[in-house]
Write a protein that holds these residues in place. Structure first.
Motif, PDB file in Angstrom:
ATOM      1  N   GLN A  79       0.825  -1.205   0.000  1.00  0.00           N
ATOM      2  CA  GLN A  79       0.000   0.000   0.000  1.00  0.00           C
ATOM      3  C   GLN A  79       0.862   1.259   0.000  1.00  0.00           C
ATOM      4  OE1 GLN A  79      -2.672  -0.300   3.321  1.00  0.00           O
ATOM      5  NE2 GLN A  79      -3.854  -1.992   2.425  1.00  0.00           N
ATOM      6  N   ALA A  80       1.941   1.219   0.793  1.00  0.00           N
ATOM      7  CA  ALA A  80       2.828   2.383   0.869  1.00  0.00           C
ATOM      8  C   ALA A  80       3.539   2.628  -0.460  1.00  0.00           C
ATOM      9  CB  ALA A  80       3.854   2.180   1.987  1.00  0.00           C
ATOM     10  N   LEU A  81       3.916   1.564  -1.158  1.00  0.00           N
ATOM     11  CA  LEU A  81       4.598   1.711  -2.443  1.00  0.00           C
ATOM     12  C   LEU A  81       3.642   2.153  -3.543  1.00  0.00           C
ATOM     13  CD1 LEU A  81       6.971  -1.397  -2.332  1.00  0.00           C
ATOM     14  CD2 LEU A  81       7.650   0.998  -2.267  1.00  0.00           C
ATOM     15  N   VAL A  82       2.423   1.633  -3.518  1.00  0.00           N
ATOM     16  CA  VAL A  82       1.430   2.046  -4.512  1.00  0.00           C
ATOM     17  C   VAL A  82       1.183   3.544  -4.417  1.00  0.00           C
ATOM     18  CG1 VAL A  82      -1.021   1.889  -5.125  1.00  0.00           C
ATOM     19  CG2 VAL A  82       0.305  -0.189  -4.754  1.00  0.00           C
ATOM     20  N   ALA A  83       1.189   4.069  -3.190  1.00  0.00           N
ATOM     21  CA  ALA A  83       0.971   5.506  -2.991  1.00  0.00           C
ATOM     22  C   ALA A  83       2.094   6.344  -3.599  1.00  0.00           C
ATOM     23  CB  ALA A  83       0.842   5.819  -1.511  1.00  0.00           C
ATOM     24  N   LEU A  84       3.249   5.711  -3.888  1.00  0.00           N
ATOM     25  CA  LEU A  84       4.390   6.433  -4.454  1.00  0.00           C
ATOM     26  C   LEU A  84       4.505   6.270  -5.965  1.00  0.00           C
ATOM     27  CD1 LEU A  84       7.112   5.496  -1.798  1.00  0.00           C
ATOM     28  CD2 LEU A  84       5.744   7.580  -1.920  1.00  0.00           C
ATOM     29  N   MET A  85       3.586   5.540  -6.575  1.00  0.00           N
ATOM     30  CA  MET A  85       3.645   5.328  -8.018  1.00  0.00           C
ATOM     31  C   MET A  85       3.222   6.586  -8.768  1.00  0.00           C
ATOM     32  SD  MET A  85       2.329   1.390  -8.248  1.00  0.00           S
ATOM     33  CE  MET A  85       2.438   1.338 -10.030  1.00  0.00           C
ATOM     34  N   PRO A  86       3.548   6.682 -10.065  1.00  0.00           N
ATOM     35  CA  PRO A  86       3.366   7.940 -10.806  1.00  0.00           C
ATOM     36  C   PRO A  86       1.996   8.582 -10.688  1.00  0.00           C
ATOM     37  CG  PRO A  86       4.611   6.401 -12.129  1.00  0.00           C
ATOM     38  CD  PRO A  86       4.216   5.656 -10.888  1.00  0.00           C
ATOM     39  N   ASP A  87       0.923   7.819 -10.737  1.00  0.00           N
ATOM     40  CA  ASP A  87      -0.406   8.418 -10.668  1.00  0.00           C
ATOM     41  C   ASP A  87      -0.652   9.100  -9.339  1.00  0.00           C
ATOM     42  OD1 ASP A  87      -1.048   7.715 -13.196  1.00  0.00           O
ATOM     43  OD2 ASP A  87      -2.026   5.837 -12.647  1.00  0.00           O
ATOM     44  N   ALA A  88       0.047   8.618  -8.291  1.00  0.00           N
ATOM     45  CA  ALA A  88      -0.126   9.221  -6.976  1.00  0.00           C
ATOM     46  C   ALA A  88       1.059  10.091  -6.594  1.00  0.00           C
ATOM     47  CB  ALA A  88      -0.299   8.115  -5.921  1.00  0.00           C
ATOM     48  N   PHE A  89       2.002  10.209  -7.527  1.00  0.00           N
ATOM     49  CA  PHE A  89       3.258  10.898  -7.241  1.00  0.00           C
ATOM     50  C   PHE A  89       3.054  12.413  -7.180  1.00  0.00           C
ATOM     51  CE2 PHE A  89       7.857  11.193  -7.386  1.00  0.00           C
ATOM     52  CZ  PHE A  89       8.248   9.932  -6.982  1.00  0.00           C
ATOM     53  N   ARG A  90       3.521  13.025  -6.129  1.00  0.00           N
ATOM     54  CA  ARG A  90       3.485  14.487  -6.035  1.00  0.00           C
ATOM     55  C   ARG A  90       4.729  15.025  -6.740  1.00  0.00           C
ATOM     56  NH1 ARG A  90       1.985  13.267  -0.710  1.00  0.00           N
ATOM     57  NH2 ARG A  90       4.065  13.700   0.037  1.00  0.00           N
ATOM     58  N   THR A  91       4.529  15.729  -7.834  1.00  0.00           N
ATOM     59  CA  THR A  91       5.642  16.183  -8.658  1.00  0.00           C
ATOM     60  C   THR A  91       6.514  17.192  -7.920  1.00  0.00           C
ATOM     61  OG1 THR A  91       4.262  15.906 -10.620  1.00  0.00           O
ATOM     62  CG2 THR A  91       6.256  17.246 -10.865  1.00  0.00           C
ATOM     63  N   MET A  92       7.801  16.973  -7.983  1.00  0.00           N
ATOM     64  CA  MET A  92       8.747  17.910  -7.391  1.00  0.00           C
ATOM     65  C   MET A  92       8.883  19.122  -8.300  1.00  0.00           C
ATOM     66  SD  MET A  92      11.737  15.339  -6.134  1.00  0.00           S
ATOM     67  CE  MET A  92      11.441  14.030  -4.976  1.00  0.00           C
ATOM     68  N   THR A  93       9.047  20.263  -7.723  1.00  0.00           N
ATOM     69  CA  THR A  93       9.182  21.482  -8.509  1.00  0.00           C
ATOM     70  C   THR A  93      10.606  21.980  -8.568  1.00  0.00           C
ATOM     71  OG1 THR A  93       8.653  22.803  -6.542  1.00  0.00           O
ATOM     72  CG2 THR A  93       6.835  22.217  -7.995  1.00  0.00           C
ATOM     73  N   THR A  94      11.471  21.412  -7.741  1.00  0.00           N
ATOM     74  CA  THR A  94      12.853  21.863  -7.726  1.00  0.00           C
ATOM     75  C   THR A  94      13.641  21.236  -8.850  1.00  0.00           C
ATOM     76  OG1 THR A  94      14.897  21.882  -6.449  1.00  0.00           O
ATOM     77  CG2 THR A  94      13.411  20.051  -6.051  1.00  0.00           C
ATOM     78  N   ASP A  95      14.589  21.951  -9.402  1.00  0.00           N
ATOM     79  CA  ASP A  95      15.446  21.416 -10.451  1.00  0.00           C
ATOM     80  C   ASP A  95      16.462  20.430  -9.891  1.00  0.00           C
ATOM     81  OD1 ASP A  95      14.169  22.830 -12.380  1.00  0.00           O
ATOM     82  OD2 ASP A  95      15.620  24.486 -12.406  1.00  0.00           O
ATOM     83  N   ALA A  96      16.529  20.308  -8.569  1.00  0.00           N
ATOM     84  CA  ALA A  96      17.513  19.409  -7.978  1.00  0.00           C
ATOM     85  C   ALA A  96      17.226  17.962  -8.355  1.00  0.00           C
ATOM     86  CB  ALA A  96      17.503  19.544  -6.447  1.00  0.00           C
ATOM     87  N   GLY A  97      15.996  17.660  -8.717  1.00  0.00           N
ATOM     88  CA  GLY A  97      15.652  16.276  -9.074  1.00  0.00           C
ATOM     89  C   GLY A  97      15.834  15.988 -10.532  1.00  0.00           C
ATOM     90  N   GLU A  98      16.329  16.924 -11.334  1.00  0.00           N
ATOM     91  CA  GLU A  98      16.439  16.674 -12.771  1.00  0.00           C
ATOM     92  C   GLU A  98      17.806  16.149 -13.152  1.00  0.00           C
ATOM     93  OE1 GLU A  98      15.374  20.179 -14.857  1.00  0.00           O
ATOM     94  OE2 GLU A  98      13.264  20.096 -14.335  1.00  0.00           O
ATOM     95  N   LEU A  99      17.815  15.294 -14.159  1.00  0.00           N
ATOM     96  CA  LEU A  99      19.082  14.777 -14.675  1.00  0.00           C
ATOM     97  C   LEU A  99      19.228  15.193 -16.135  1.00  0.00           C
ATOM     98  CD1 LEU A  99      19.199  11.113 -13.279  1.00  0.00           C
ATOM     99  CD2 LEU A  99      20.415  13.117 -12.462  1.00  0.00           C
TER     100      LEU A  99
END
Length: 316
Positions: A296-316
């Motif tokens: 359940q905890a992992l499903v909450a982290l999947m893309p449809d439930a993912f809260r998009t980060m706004t910082t550029d620190a997460g970009e590659l």
């Protein structure tokens, strides 16, 4: 079972100097929007470590921290995607339809489905499968998976028990036992040649298993449920890699689909020590409840439930 590796993992957890990273799915499936069944090993390791901490009178808490990792393309490059699709179509002998510039989602979805059907037909021919015309794509690919595993298991004399991941791991171990035999240098020439022959056959069955495992999470509706560039690109890469395995040479996909970004999100930590009493009274039930909570905890982290980060620190 690799008891030495398990003992090292258990010791690393109980020592507590560093976190231990475990992939509970057992293998990657290349589709961030689909989660494969979880393996119970992460729960077992956690409970073992909690018991070791208690025996050592170590009162430090022990938690399992779910982590979601989501890759995506920073800018949808439909021109590059179309070029890669056209290359696959030529390779499979499919006539390329006219691209729909006004609706690339629909055009790409239809072309990927056609490519997938042609690849599945090729795999069915390889395995001498005769699908029922009334079967859906998902039913046909499930039949292919079951047939491929059964064929490899028959070769190694294995029983077809457990879920797909467990069956894949047993096939993998049986293949390795034949490919990486000990003492082959001491064998007489004829026996050495037979051992090499057996290793080549085992490698072929291992490749068959890898192909099945590669399509573990292909459901037939992945790109239809959410027809966007990321899912099209993910499925494209999966198909290209599968063709590379079949032809025994890496597929060189050009042009590049562009730079990607990765987002990492931490889920709700699951304490382990408060569950020890339940584990001691009913291990099977405690493991099952723990894995359900982790899923359940992992499903909450999947893309449809993912809260998009706004910082550029997460970009590659």
């Amino acid at each position: 079972m690799d008891r030495q590796a398990l003992a090292q993992a258990r010791g690393a957890l109980a020592q507590g100097r560093y976190p231990l990273v475990v992939a509970p799915e057992g293998a990657t499936n290349n589709l961030p929007g689909e989660m494969a069944p979880l393996e119970p090993g992460v729960a077992q390791l956690a409970f073992w470590a909690a018991e070791d901490l208690e025996k050592a009178n170590d009162e430090r808490p022990l938690v399992v921290l779910p982590i979601g990792i989501h890759y995506s393309w920073r800018h949808p490059n439909w021109i590059a995607l179309e070029a890669r699709l056209a290359c696959l179509e030529r390779h499979l002998g499919i006539s390329s339809p006219d691209a729909g510039p006004d609706n690339p989602e629909t055009s790409s979805r239809d072309r990927l489905i056609q490519i997938g059907m042609n690849l599945l037909k090729a795999l069915e021919q390889l395995e001498r499968l005769k699908p029922d015309p009334a079967q859906t794509f998902s039913e046909r690919i499930d039949a292919y998976r079951r047939h491929g595993l059964a064929k490899a298991e028959t070769h190694f004399g294995l029983r077809a028990v457990g879920n797909l991941q467990e069956r894949c791991r047993r096939i993998e171990q049986a293949a390795w036992d034949r490919i990486y035999r000990e003492g082959v240098d001491q064998l007489p020439p004829l026996e050495r040649s037979l051992a090499d022959w057996e290793a080549r056959e085992a490698d072929l069955q291992l490749t068959r298993m890898r192909l099945v495992e590669h399509f573990t999470s292909v459901s037939g509706h992945y790109i239809s449920d959410r027809p966007d560039f990321d899912r099209f690109a993910e499925m494209l890469l999966l198909v290209e890699e599968a063709i590379g395995w079949i032809e025994d040479k890496p597929w060189k996909g050009q042009p590049s689909l562009g730079p990607q970004r990765v987002e990492v999100q931490l889920g709700r930590a699951l304490p382990v020590r408060p569950r020890l009493n339940q584990y001691r009274s009913n291990r099977r039930e405690a493991m099952q409840v723990f894995m359900q909570d982790l899923e359940q905890a992992l499903v909450a982290l999947m893309p449809d439930a993912f809260r998009t980060m706004t910082t550029d620190a997460g970009e590659l």
